[in-house]
Design an enzyme around this catalytic site. Structure first.
Site, PDB file in Angstrom:
ATOM      1  N   ARG A 160      30.219  54.854  -8.546  1.00 57.54           N
ATOM      2  CA  ARG A 160      29.323  54.060  -9.419  1.00 57.54           C
ATOM      3  C   ARG A 160      29.688  54.185 -10.908  1.00 57.54           C
ATOM      4  O   ARG A 160      28.828  54.037 -11.773  1.00 57.54           O
ATOM      5  CB  ARG A 160      27.861  54.470  -9.228  1.00 57.54           C
ATOM      6  CG  ARG A 160      27.308  54.179  -7.877  1.00 57.54           C
ATOM      7  CD  ARG A 160      27.276  52.676  -7.568  1.00 57.54           C
ATOM      8  NE  ARG A 160      26.642  52.450  -6.286  1.00 57.54           N
ATOM      9  CZ  ARG A 160      27.270  52.483  -5.118  1.00 57.54           C
ATOM     10  NH1 ARG A 160      28.585  52.689  -5.079  1.00 57.54           N
ATOM     11  NH2 ARG A 160      26.626  52.290  -3.999  1.00 57.54           N
ATOM     12  N   SER A 236      19.495  49.690  -5.243  1.00 56.08           N
ATOM     13  CA  SER A 236      19.168  51.125  -5.331  1.00 56.08           C
ATOM     14  C   SER A 236      18.887  51.476  -6.784  1.00 56.08           C
ATOM     15  O   SER A 236      19.693  51.178  -7.658  1.00 56.08           O
ATOM     16  CB  SER A 236      20.346  51.974  -4.844  1.00 56.08           C
ATOM     17  OG  SER A 236      20.570  51.693  -3.494  1.00 56.08           O
ATOM     18  N   GLU A 334      20.341  53.771 -11.751  1.00 49.72           N
ATOM     19  CA  GLU A 334      21.572  52.984 -11.645  1.00 49.72           C
ATOM     20  C   GLU A 334      21.498  51.717 -12.524  1.00 49.72           C
ATOM     21  O   GLU A 334      22.481  51.395 -13.203  1.00 49.72           O
ATOM     22  CB  GLU A 334      21.775  52.607 -10.173  1.00 49.72           C
ATOM     23  CG  GLU A 334      23.193  52.282  -9.813  1.00 49.72           C
ATOM     24  CD  GLU A 334      23.338  51.971  -8.339  1.00 49.72           C
ATOM     25  OE1 GLU A 334      23.330  52.922  -7.536  1.00 49.72           O
ATOM     26  OE2 GLU A 334      23.460  50.787  -7.993  1.00 49.72           O
TER      27      GLU A 334
END
Ligand SMILES: Cc1cc2nc3c(=O)[nH]c(=O)nc-3n(C[C@H](O)[C@H](O)[C@H](O)COP(=O)(O)OP(=O)(O)OC[C@H]3O[C@@H](n4cnc5c(N)ncnc54)[C@H](O)[C@@H]3O)c2cc1C
Length: 339
Positions: A160, A236, A334
């Site tokens: 990520r 998410s 995120e």
């Protein structure tokens, strides 16, 4: 190109939350990107680059600068390399590849957003990440106003992460991404959900795998279906934290149950954030006013209808505090915050 004023941003995001942009423009070409950057510079405005708005939470007050919506289109193929304009829809590109029997991104089917958004956080799912196939990223350097090309290694991809959301955040605008795919390659079936789905069947095709991924995602509210309230999210909301093996051992002892985890580098383990949330009391369907947790996916914070950014942030803060208190882990969000 047109520069509009006071444009509502909520419709441009999957959360459907956020105030207006003071200035808003759409760039269809690289020349228009440069024009917009010059417009912002001349007026001393901060600039925000918007793709599909699927990894974004916009503040209720909106943004006082220029929001530049990247809408460059086009897919060019040279043998097994596809050069794709940043504004192309990611899932549309995956469909195109799978139809042409190219493998390498079939497990990334159903992820919303643009192609240009994918290298930013090195999008990943079901055992694949874009860093497995990206060969080149073309960018505009906002300090020099020159176009540059980065190789895969230049992008500094990790879980990520890339240079675009860490050290060099806000320095570049991605205009094109190139991917090297495999024609007639075997699909990747590495994740438990997918293995279960195809249990007992002969090797499925790339098309069958990408369709299965979309179906599994739909079951979790992670595939955008208009009208599905579990989809008003940014996917998410928390990254899976990476902690030291010692820290993990302390948690496992204190909890007295088997704690799911994946080894990741020496002396470090990744723990599913969803498990931490559940243990800390945040289950699917949890509500806090108009904000909540998806009824089908623990990690997705959702706008239950009429939620403000402040509502989502209040829920985020409660989760972060309770997980920290119980496990000594500070979860990292995120989605990108604009405000
Ligand atoms: C239902 C749902 C499921 C999801 N599932 C996943 C998943 O499985 N895996 C995963 O990794 N993510 C997932 N996401 C998150 C999101 O879809 C991805 O991160 C996506 O790549 C974001 O792209 P975007 O175009 O929407 O970017 P935006 O949300 O518009 O922007 C996100 C960030 O990228 C920057 N950015 C966007 N385009 C450019 C560009 N051209 N140049 C420079 N910077 C740019 C923005 O400035 C911002 O900082 C999911 C989201 C939703 C809503």
């Amino acid at each position: 190109m047109e520069f509009r004023e006071q444009v509502a941003l909520a419709p441009y995001t999957t959360f459907k939350i956020g105030g207006p942009a003071r200035w808003f423009a759409e760039a269809l070409t690289e020349a228009e990107i440069v024009e917009a950057v010059e417009f912002a510079r001349a007026r001393g405005l901060p600039l925000f680059v918007l793709g599909g708005g699927s990894n974004l939470l916009v503040s209720d007050e909106g943004f006082t600068g220029l929001v530049l919506h990247i809408t460059l289109k086009g897919i060019e193929q040279r043998e097994d390399v596809f050069d794709v304009a940043a504004g192309e829809d990611w899932d549309g590109f995956v469909r195109h590849l799978v139809d042409e029997e190219y493998g390498g991104v079939e497990c990334l089917a159903g992820i919303p957003g643009t192609v240009g958004g994918t290298p930013i956080q090195n999008v990943g799912a079901y055992g694949q990440e874009v860093s497995d196939t990206v060969t080149r990223v073309r960018v505009l350097d906002l300090t020099t106003l020159k176009f540059e090309e980065f190789s895969n290694a230049d992008c500094g991809f990790a879980y990520r992460r890339s240079i675009f959301n860490t050290m060099q955040r806000g320095k570049y605008i991605v205009t094109h991404v190139s991917f090297r795919l495999r024609q007639n390659g075997e699909p990747r079936i590495a994740y438990a959900d997918l293995k279960r789905y195809f249990q007992g069947s002969v090797t499925p095709s790339l098309k069958e795998v990408s369709a299965a991924v979309r179906e599994i995602r739909r079951g979790k509210g992670m595939y955008i279906v208009p009208g599905d309230p579990d989809c008003r999210s940014a996917g998410s909301f928390f990254r899976n934290p990476v902690i030291s093996a010692n820290h993990f051992a302390r948690i496992a002892k204190a909890e007295g149950v088997e704690v799911p985890h994946y080894p990741t580098g020496e002396g470090a383990v990744k723990v599913p954030a969803a498990w931490l949330l559940e243990r800390a009391g945040f289950h699917k369907g949890y509500t806090m006013g108009a904000a909540g947790i998806s009824s089908r996916h623990t990690l997705a914070l959702v706008n239950r209808g009429g939620a403000t950014a402040a509502d989502i942030l209040a829920l985020r803060d409660r989760i972060v505090a309770q997980v920290d208190e119980r496990f000594g882990i500070r979860l990292e969000p995120e989605p990108v915050w604009l405000g």
